[in-house]
Design a protein around this motif. Structure first.
Motif, PDB file in Angstrom:
ATOM      1  N   GLY A   2      37.709  -2.813  -9.103  1.00 23.84           N
ATOM      2  CA  GLY A   2      36.924  -2.652 -10.331  1.00 23.84           C
ATOM      3  C   GLY A   2      35.673  -1.715 -10.019  1.00 23.84           C
ATOM      4  N   SER A   3      34.840  -1.509 -10.993  1.00 24.39           N
ATOM      5  CA  SER A   3      33.680  -0.420 -10.746  1.00 24.39           C
ATOM      6  C   SER A   3      32.682  -0.871  -9.845  1.00 24.39           C
ATOM      7  CB  SER A   3      33.280  -0.064 -12.345  1.00 24.39           C
ATOM      8  OG  SER A   3      32.718  -1.430 -12.872  1.00 24.39           O
TER       9      SER A   3
ATOM     10  N   ASP B  30      34.821  -9.338  -4.640  1.00 19.05           N
ATOM     11  CA  ASP B  30      35.330  -8.686  -5.760  1.00 19.05           C
ATOM     12  C   ASP B  30      34.401  -8.837  -7.125  1.00 19.05           C
ATOM     13  OD1 ASP B  30      36.879  -7.507  -7.482  1.00 19.05           O
ATOM     14  OD2 ASP B  30      38.600  -9.187  -7.250  1.00 19.05           O
TER      15      ASP B  30
ATOM     16  N   LYS C 116      39.195 -13.119 -14.510  1.00 16.92           N
ATOM     17  CA  LYS C 116      39.272 -11.770 -13.916  1.00 16.92           C
ATOM     18  C   LYS C 116      40.417 -11.161 -14.486  1.00 16.92           C
ATOM     19  CE  LYS C 116      38.992 -11.074  -9.518  1.00 16.92           C
ATOM     20  NZ  LYS C 116      38.467 -10.000  -9.741  1.00 16.92           N
TER      21      LYS C 116
ATOM     22  N   GLY D 102      40.716  -5.143 -15.002  1.00 17.23           N
ATOM     23  CA  GLY D 102      41.511  -3.900 -14.562  1.00 17.23           C
ATOM     24  C   GLY D 102      42.955  -3.862 -14.376  1.00 17.23           C
ATOM     25  N   GLY D 103      43.572  -5.332 -14.271  1.00 19.19           N
ATOM     26  CA  GLY D 103      44.879  -5.519 -14.259  1.00 19.19           C
ATOM     27  C   GLY D 103      45.616  -5.788 -12.876  1.00 19.19           C
TER      28      GLY D 103
HETATM   29  C1  5RP Z   1      40.106  -6.115 -12.210  1.00 19.62           C
HETATM   30  C2  5RP Z   1      39.060  -7.279 -12.078  1.00 19.62           C
HETATM   31  C3  5RP Z   1      37.642  -7.007 -11.802  1.00 19.62           C
HETATM   32  O1  5RP Z   1      37.059  -7.443 -10.833  1.00 19.62           O
HETATM   33  C4  5RP Z   1      36.812  -7.198 -13.299  1.00 19.62           C
HETATM   34  O2  5RP Z   1      37.475  -6.557 -14.440  1.00 19.62           O
HETATM   35  C5  5RP Z   1      35.517  -6.622 -13.246  1.00 19.62           C
HETATM   36  O3  5RP Z   1      35.567  -5.091 -13.153  1.00 19.62           O
HETATM   37  P1  5RP Z   1      34.260  -4.356 -13.107  1.00 19.62           P
HETATM   38  O4  5RP Z   1      33.494  -4.689 -11.353  1.00 19.62           O
HETATM   39  O5  5RP Z   1      34.500  -2.848 -13.397  1.00 19.62           O
HETATM   40  O6  5RP Z   1      33.216  -4.932 -14.219  1.00 19.62           O
HETATM   41  O7  5RP Z   1      39.338  -8.362 -12.199  1.00 19.62           O
HETATM   42  O8  5RP Z   1      41.397  -6.727 -12.216  1.00 19.62           O
END
Ligand code: 5RP
Length: 221
Positions: free
Chosen positions: A33-34, A83, A96, A99-100
């Protein structure tokens, strides 16, 4: 003069705080993720032994930095997994999977002693569920699982055009009542055809690094 996006600055701040937990010679579990991308940018300052990645996207970014990627099966238990999350409650339960990458993320998290979750303060909630629960499903079971989710009060939405790293599809499910995250996580896993779901209660965070305009708070669960 260009100004830095405040949300990006908070992700960078949470990632910088997370870096304090990363040690030389570690094999680090790395999420997706970002926010994780901000952490990856900092990893060249550490002499990692290597990493176990939670997605192909993360793997490519780590490899580009020269970080060796290990197969989880060859390394045993990891000391640390880091994460992001889409939502986190005050017990460390998370949603979570935005992002899949939820299945691989949950596997690496399960195989790690500690899970550090990096978020900004918009992601902390009293009760999980405003963000849809991503449910990874075997393609053939998509309609069957969707009907079961409707029976449970959910509104599943097929994530069109998206295929997971494992070749499966995702049903983003709105409206589920998440009073007991661990119970619902297990209940969803029990539907035939479900590979994994985005409620992380059995693999809740041990530490949350919560970034806000005021700085980064460390919360231990
Ligand atoms: C991907 C995830 C990410 O950790 C979640 O979507 C958060 O993403 P971001 O840091 O871009 O906000 O679970 O599957």
């Amino acid at each position: 003069m260009s100004q830095i996006d405040p949300k990006l600055a908070q992700k960078q701040a949470a990632a910088t705080a997370a870096l304090d937990y990363v040690e030389d010679d570690m094999i680090l579990g790395v999420g997706t993720g970002s926010t994780v991308n901000c952490l990856i940018e900092l990893l060249s300052s550490v002499k990692l032994k290597g990493a176990v990645s939670s997605s192909k996207v993360t793997e490519d970014k780590l490899r580009a930095l020269g970080i060796e990627i290990f197969d989880l099966n060859s390394v045993g238990e990891l000391d640390l997994y880091i994460d992001g999350a889409d939502e986190i409650d005050d017990l460390g339960n998370m949603i979570k999977g935005g992002g899949g990458a939820l299945t691989r993320e949950k596997i690496v998290a399960a195989a790690s002693k500690r899970f550090i979750c990096m978020v900004d303060d918009t992601k902390t909630v009293k009760t999980l569920g405003k963000f849809p629960v991503a449910i990874e499903v075997l393609p053939q079971a998509r309609s069957y699982v969707a009907r079961k989710l409707v029976e449970m009060g959910g509104e599943p939405v097929y994530r069109e055009g998206f295929v997971t790293d494992y070749g499966n599809v995702i049903l983003d499910t709105y409206g589920l009542q998440i009073d007991n995250p661990a119970q619902l996580e297990a209940q969803l896993n029990n539907i035939v055809g479900v590979v994994c779901n985005g409620i992380f209660a059995a693999q809740a965070a041990h530490i949350m690094l919560k970034a806000s305009e005021q700085g980064v708070d460390t919360v231990k669960f």
